[in-house]
Design an enzyme around this catalytic site. Structure first.
Site, mmCIF file in Angstrom:
data_model
loop_
_atom_site.group_PDB
_atom_site.id
_atom_site.type_symbol
_atom_site.label_atom_id
_atom_site.label_comp_id
_atom_site.label_asym_id
_atom_site.label_seq_id
_atom_site.Cartn_x
_atom_site.Cartn_y
_atom_site.Cartn_z
ATOM 1 N N LYS A 46 90.150 31.088 26.331
ATOM 2 C CA LYS A 46 88.960 30.288 26.608
ATOM 3 C C LYS A 46 88.397 29.713 25.315
ATOM 4 C CE LYS A 46 85.773 34.204 26.322
ATOM 5 N NZ LYS A 46 84.663 34.928 26.964
ATOM 6 N N ARG A 59 75.904 39.908 34.621
ATOM 7 C CA ARG A 59 76.155 38.465 34.526
ATOM 8 C C ARG A 59 76.834 38.045 35.825
ATOM 9 N NH1 ARG A 59 79.077 37.659 28.740
ATOM 10 N NH2 ARG A 59 80.798 37.984 30.185
ATOM 11 N N TYR A 109 68.590 20.898 0.599
ATOM 12 C CA TYR A 109 67.315 20.649 1.258
ATOM 13 C C TYR A 109 66.326 21.791 1.051
ATOM 14 C CZ TYR A 109 69.684 16.894 3.805
ATOM 15 O OH TYR A 109 70.372 15.767 4.144
ATOM 16 N N MET A 150 74.592 19.407 7.067
ATOM 17 C CA MET A 150 75.478 19.061 8.173
ATOM 18 C C MET A 150 76.936 18.945 7.735
ATOM 19 S SD MET A 150 75.352 15.880 10.878
ATOM 20 C CE MET A 150 73.808 16.414 11.614
#
Length: 386
Positions: free
Chosen positions: A44, A142, A276, A324
């Protein structure tokens, strides 16, 4: 995700090298721990970020007999790639591609009556018998059918089987805390699973497989192996939990090595802010190295100021915030050439950090570290042939 050639013809900003030889060895090690049980290779989420199609092929070559996915789309992609044999997918919503899955001979998991109604309608439309597995909620909370609703689901599935619409191929569940040795829920869930499967079989269900063992249970709880085990993260050479052991403790080897090419080296004065917010300020004159990957590539922003990197033979730490597309490391005056390899994580053989080191730095689990590496990072497959 498309495969990248094993030998790239151009320089790569970054690469995730996937060692299929290590993956095959891991599957063989897991089979040895689960003697008498079949192995479902869970692929998956693009094989936990490693590439579903090549990893599925390698796992089957090493003796896995089932493939497992979360979504129907993932399972259908395996079929489109020419992979045959049993495939189970377990995460469905109303209106899902039931008919396509049935026609592709994919086992579908059912956790409630709504799903049984949809799969039987799709089976009628397709003129095919649907292969279904009933999932029991033994305590994870779940997906899965609650014990109070189990009798209704079993009875309805058997009626659909009598009508020639479905074949109940499996009974299964999933652990909540198998990665926490001695957790009381493990015994509770195992007892409940035995009770719920016994009830279904007493009513006439004849499953091909019963299964509950995920990676940690496969590695440490032989009483949970039943007919089939479902290793996910362990197949990729990552321990499910530091508490149960390292990969080496289980004879496993990490499959992914993530690296990037140093994009810039420059000398800066003391007191220079970095990235930043200036959360890192150089304590003295130094050199900075620019590593051209960031959270757009799946590098956790939570690694700001903490993520480890092996660069020019030394461990460095992310200096300031991860952006990013890039982050900075303080090279302490060293001046490696631009293009020098920065290894974020790998097996650890060369002294590089591991995915677990990144998980510890970020306050998360190694599953997330490997799975989140994005599609901008090419997968480069090595040891593709046996």
């Amino acid at each position: 995700m498309s495969e990248t050639a094993a030998v790239p013809t151009t320089a790569l900003r970054a690469r995730a090298e996937i060692d299929l030889g290590a993956l095959r060895a891991n599957v063989r090690a897991l089979r040895a721990r689960a003697k008498g049980a079949a192995v479902m290779a869970v692929v998956k989420s693009d094989a936990y970020g490693h590439g579903a199609i090549p990893c599925a092929r390698a796992a089957l070559e090493a003796g896995a007999s089932w493939l497992g996915t979360a979504t129907a789309e993932e399972a259908l992609a395996l079929r489109a790639a020419g992979l045959t044999g049993p495939v189970l997918c377990w995460l469905w919503v109303p209106g899902g591609p039931w008919r396509q899955a049935i026609e592709a001979d994919i086992d579908v998991s059912l956790s409630g009556m709504w799903a049984l109604r949809e799969v039987t309608a799709a089976a009628r439309a397709a003129g095919r018998v649907a292969r279904v597995q009933l999932k029991a909620d033994t305590g994870l909370g779940r997906n899965g059918c609650q014990p109070a609703d189990w009798a209704e689901l079993v009875a309805a599935a058997l009626r659909a089987e009598d009508e020639g619409l479905v074949r109940v191929t499996g009974l299964w569940s999933h652990f909540a805390c198998a990665d926490e040795p001695g957790h009381p829920s493990i015994t509770t869930q195992l007892d409940r699973f035995r009770e719920m499967t016994a009830y279904a079989e007493e009513q006439g269900v004849r499953p091909e497989v019963r299964h509950i063992a995920n990676s940690p249970a496969t590695l440490t709880l032989p009483e949970t192996h039943f007919d089939l085990v479902r290793p996910g993260i362990a197949m990729y050479g990552v321990s499910p939990s530091p508490e149960i052991g390292t990969p080496a403790d289980f004879g496993l080897r990490p499959v992914m090595t993530l690296s990037a090419s140093l994009a810039l080296v420059k000398r800066v004065p003391a007191g220079h802010g970095v990235s930043y917010g200036h959360h890192y300020v150089t304590p003295g004159e130094t050199t900075l190295g620019l590593v051209p990957v960031g959270y757009g590539d799946g590098i956790p922003r939570h690694a700001s100021g903490a993520g480890p990197v092996l660069l020019d033979g030394k461990w460095r730490t992310v200096a300031g915030r991860v952006a990013m597309d890039q982050f900075v490391v303080d090279l302490g005056g060293d001046e490696p050439p631009v293009g020098t390899e920065a290894v974020l994580f790998g097996p650890g053989d060369r002294g590089e950090p591991t995915a677990e080191d990144w998980a510890q730095a970020c306050g998360t689990i190694a599953y997330e570290i490997v799975t989140r590496i994005g599609t901008r990072v090419p997968r480069v497959y090595v040891n593709a042939s046996m």
